[in-house]
Design a protein around this motif. Structure first.
Motif, PDB file in Angstrom:
ATOM      1  N   TYR A  95      -3.932  -0.989  -1.455  1.00 21.49           N
ATOM      2  CA  TYR A  95      -3.745   0.445  -0.980  1.00 21.49           C
ATOM      3  C   TYR A  95      -4.486   1.656  -0.331  1.00 21.49           C
ATOM      4  O   TYR A  95      -5.554   1.692  -0.963  1.00 21.49           O
ATOM      5  CB  TYR A  95      -2.887   0.724  -2.520  1.00 21.49           C
ATOM      6  N   ASP A 140       2.706   5.804  -6.410  1.00 27.73           N
ATOM      7  CA  ASP A 140       2.878   5.808  -6.834  1.00 27.73           C
ATOM      8  C   ASP A 140       2.786   4.120  -6.346  1.00 27.73           C
ATOM      9  O   ASP A 140       3.546   3.918  -4.912  1.00 27.73           O
ATOM     10  CB  ASP A 140       4.261   6.342  -6.809  1.00 27.73           C
ATOM     11  N   LEU A 141       2.614   3.379  -6.934  1.00 22.80           N
ATOM     12  CA  LEU A 141       2.377   1.515  -6.076  1.00 22.80           C
ATOM     13  C   LEU A 141       4.416   1.417  -6.194  1.00 22.80           C
ATOM     14  O   LEU A 141       4.253   0.115  -5.467  1.00 22.80           O
ATOM     15  CB  LEU A 141       1.826   1.300  -7.789  1.00 22.80           C
ATOM     16  N   ASN A 142       4.816   1.844  -6.737  1.00 17.96           N
ATOM     17  CA  ASN A 142       5.626   0.971  -6.956  1.00 17.96           C
ATOM     18  C   ASN A 142       7.223   0.959  -5.660  1.00 17.96           C
ATOM     19  O   ASN A 142       8.008   0.823  -5.165  1.00 17.96           O
ATOM     20  CB  ASN A 142       6.977   1.404  -8.344  1.00 17.96           C
ATOM     21  N   VAL A 143       6.332   1.896  -5.377  1.00 18.65           N
ATOM     22  CA  VAL A 143       6.867   2.547  -3.948  1.00 18.65           C
ATOM     23  C   VAL A 143       6.797   1.207  -2.489  1.00 18.65           C
ATOM     24  O   VAL A 143       7.610   0.781  -1.386  1.00 18.65           O
ATOM     25  CB  VAL A 143       6.844   3.957  -3.489  1.00 18.65           C
ATOM     26  N   LYS A 168       6.676  -2.191  -3.193  1.00 23.00           N
ATOM     27  CA  LYS A 168       6.974  -2.655  -3.937  1.00 23.00           C
ATOM     28  C   LYS A 168       8.658  -2.803  -3.626  1.00 23.00           C
ATOM     29  O   LYS A 168       9.308  -3.560  -3.273  1.00 23.00           O
ATOM     30  CB  LYS A 168       6.899  -2.947  -5.820  1.00 23.00           C
ATOM     31  N   GLU A 169       9.050  -1.728  -3.903  1.00 25.19           N
ATOM     32  CA  GLU A 169      10.433  -1.897  -3.489  1.00 25.19           C
ATOM     33  C   GLU A 169      10.606  -1.389  -2.020  1.00 25.19           C
ATOM     34  O   GLU A 169      11.216  -2.336  -1.229  1.00 25.19           O
ATOM     35  CB  GLU A 169      11.134   0.831  -4.078  1.00 25.19           C
ATOM     36  N   GLN A 225      10.226  -6.022  -1.147  1.00 27.17           N
ATOM     37  CA  GLN A 225      11.353  -6.128  -1.158  1.00 27.17           C
ATOM     38  C   GLN A 225      13.340  -5.832  -0.563  1.00 27.17           C
ATOM     39  O   GLN A 225      13.815  -6.518  -0.654  1.00 27.17           O
ATOM     40  CB  GLN A 225      11.756  -5.676  -2.608  1.00 27.17           C
ATOM     41  N   LYS A 280       5.081  -9.020  -5.790  1.00 32.12           N
ATOM     42  CA  LYS A 280       3.894  -8.728  -7.398  1.00 32.12           C
ATOM     43  C   LYS A 280       3.226  -7.393  -6.841  1.00 32.12           C
ATOM     44  O   LYS A 280       2.706  -7.630  -5.366  1.00 32.12           O
ATOM     45  CB  LYS A 280       3.334  -9.703  -8.043  1.00 32.12           C
ATOM     46  N   LEU A 281       2.819  -6.701  -7.313  1.00 29.65           N
ATOM     47  CA  LEU A 281       2.156  -5.603  -6.867  1.00 29.65           C
ATOM     48  C   LEU A 281       1.030  -5.853  -7.250  1.00 29.65           C
ATOM     49  O   LEU A 281       0.177  -5.877  -8.689  1.00 29.65           O
ATOM     50  CB  LEU A 281       2.503  -3.888  -7.941  1.00 29.65           C
ATOM     51  N   ASP A 305      -3.172  -5.238  -8.568  1.00 29.90           N
ATOM     52  CA  ASP A 305      -3.562  -3.785  -9.929  1.00 29.90           C
ATOM     53  C   ASP A 305      -5.149  -4.219 -10.396  1.00 29.90           C
ATOM     54  O   ASP A 305      -5.280  -5.579 -10.709  1.00 29.90           O
ATOM     55  CB  ASP A 305      -2.840  -3.048 -10.706  1.00 29.90           C
TER      56      ASP A 305
END
Lengths: 301, 301
Positions: B269, B275-278, B280-281, B284, B291-292, B294
């Motif tokens: 990254y 925010d790493l979740n973005v 993943k979203e 997906q 999976k992220l 880290d």
């Protein structure tokens, strides 16, 4: 003058200890001294502004003193640096850095100057109006220099009561600060030392790592305010210190005493020792004003 | 198979993030993949036994993927290592490491083998009885390989109930596992698949960093269990991804979908994103099982 020790353990970076790197703040300069692996992270943790580092001094080409440099040079570029960077280091470092940049098809946005050192005598390698830096030839397994950072003597200070009582015109103040005698409004010659105080004593800092016990450095570091001297070992391991060309805490203290320095800071500890206080106790049998260097510690003087 | 991500951020080591390095445990091997600055400290923090690392795979010669290697090689010596070390890396790395060791008057106590890579086609670079490693040619600014780690197909498993009911002598078990038909004590031919189960499906892991979106890798990583694919950027910065030859999370997911992989792990990254979740979203929207990656995270499969 402010000394921020980023790392002061020997051999390898570990979970809680870092190899050699220090930041010296002196007359608006931020000098980086040595650059072991992970130094750029230590700089961040210690909140040192990357852009203010314009001069880097590398003592010798053992990994624990320079493996972090290529990464720092590369990070400077990624951060958009455009100010010049000067590196003072033993001959050979330029080749290593250049080769790695060539292989990674990389470059710097800023001017990168290598000042490669080869002299075995002490020499001045940096000088401006207020500061000099000179090498301290050390005795190690590879070509190694310590560094002596010295403020130049400043201007004399006006004794304002005496100046006003002598009716000296304001236009002569500059000359007084420079040490000249002047003539007052009545035409009388006023001797300089009657109306001025001597300048502050210039401060000095000597960095000596890595080195065997080496009395030859004593005249160079004579009466420095602060001496950082490596103490990889305790006397109980003096037999390891000799062949590896390192010093014991007692030897570091002996050098400090002979040079009549103001304060001794120890460092470059072997990781075989868990209690650093023993280093201090051993050194204090010879020289009283001893401080223990440690990662993240700041000394102001 | 166990994947321990030591670092998965791009560009530079920072206070709380590390550049690329991973440890893959597969059939008793501990493979180290890439080795950014600080990897040896990450290995310590993650309690990886230094001596068990015998093979190191370097994807390319950008600093964030190999600046930690020379320090690790040097630390191996200081720790008294005597087991062989094999390094698989683009041509040029040997010269860099050798030069630094020469300058520091250093050496290794152990045999150090460089396997320099130059091929632009996928090739097998390591093979033993149970595992193969092959390159995955990637599309980056310098010569870069990903790596495909594959278990070989194992032996068939005995269906013990069927074996015992068929009165097969113990001395034939080995042959059964190898897939042969055998004759039982009564002289009857027993078909192999009547008394054995197929072997476990061999596991596979593909490491792809750094690379632009590159469909040419799809046939090589077809149906791998786990794909680590770099996602330096989000789609909103696709215009940065193209010229720097990196991928977006969506592109990584598209490769995962086309190759029909079991699971996608994202990483590398850019530190511009908090925010790493973005990531993943975004991935997906194309491929579900994401999976992220880290630092310090462990994946077992």
């Amino acid at each position: 003058m402010k000394l921020n020790i980023l790392g002061c353990y020997s051999a390898t970076p570990r979970t809680f200890t870092n190899p050699t790197a220090q930041v010296l703040e002196i007359n608006n300069h931020i000098f980086l001294i040595d650059c072991g692996e992970g130094t750029q992270v230590q700089l961040r943790k210690n909140k040192v502004k990357f852009n203010r580092i314009k001069h880097i001094f590398i003592s010798h080409l053992h990994g624990d003193h320079f493996f972090g440099l290529v990464g720092l040079i590369s990070t400077f570029r990624l951060l958009g640096r455009d100010t010049d960077l000067h590196i003072y280091a033993p001959k050979g470092l330029k080749e290593v850095i250049t080769l790695q940049m060539k292989l990674s098809n990389s470059w710097t946005n800023y001017n990168l100057y290598f000042h490669e050192l080869t002299s075995k005598s002490s020499e001045i390698i940096f000088e401006d109006q207020k500061v000099t830096v000179q090498t301290i030839p050390l005795d190690h397994r590879v070509y190694t220099n310590g560094f002596l950072f010295k403020e130049k003597e400043g201007e004399r200070k006006l004794n304002m009561n005496a100046v006003l009582n002598s009716s000296i015109d304001v236009s002569y103040y500059r000359k007084l600060k420079q040490g000249f005698d002047v003539t007052n409004e009545a035409g009388t010659l006023i001797k300089n030392d009657a109306v001025t105080f001597p300048p502050n004593k210039p401060k000095s800092y000597a960095f000596c790592s890595d080195t065997a016990y080496n009395e030859a450095i004593v005249p160079i570091i004579d009466e420095v305010d602060v001496l950082y001297h490596e103490s990889t070992f305790l006397e109980q391991h003096a037999k390891l210190a000799a062949p590896t060309k390192h010093s014991t805490a007692k030897q570091a203290a002996s050098i400090a005493k002979q040079a009549n320095v103001g304060q001794l800071i120890l460092g470059h500890y072997s990781t075989r020792y868990s209690d650093l206080n023993v280093f201090k106790e051993e050194a204090q049998t010879i020289f009283d004003n001893v401080k223990l260097g440690d990662d993240g510690k700041i000394f102001e003087f």
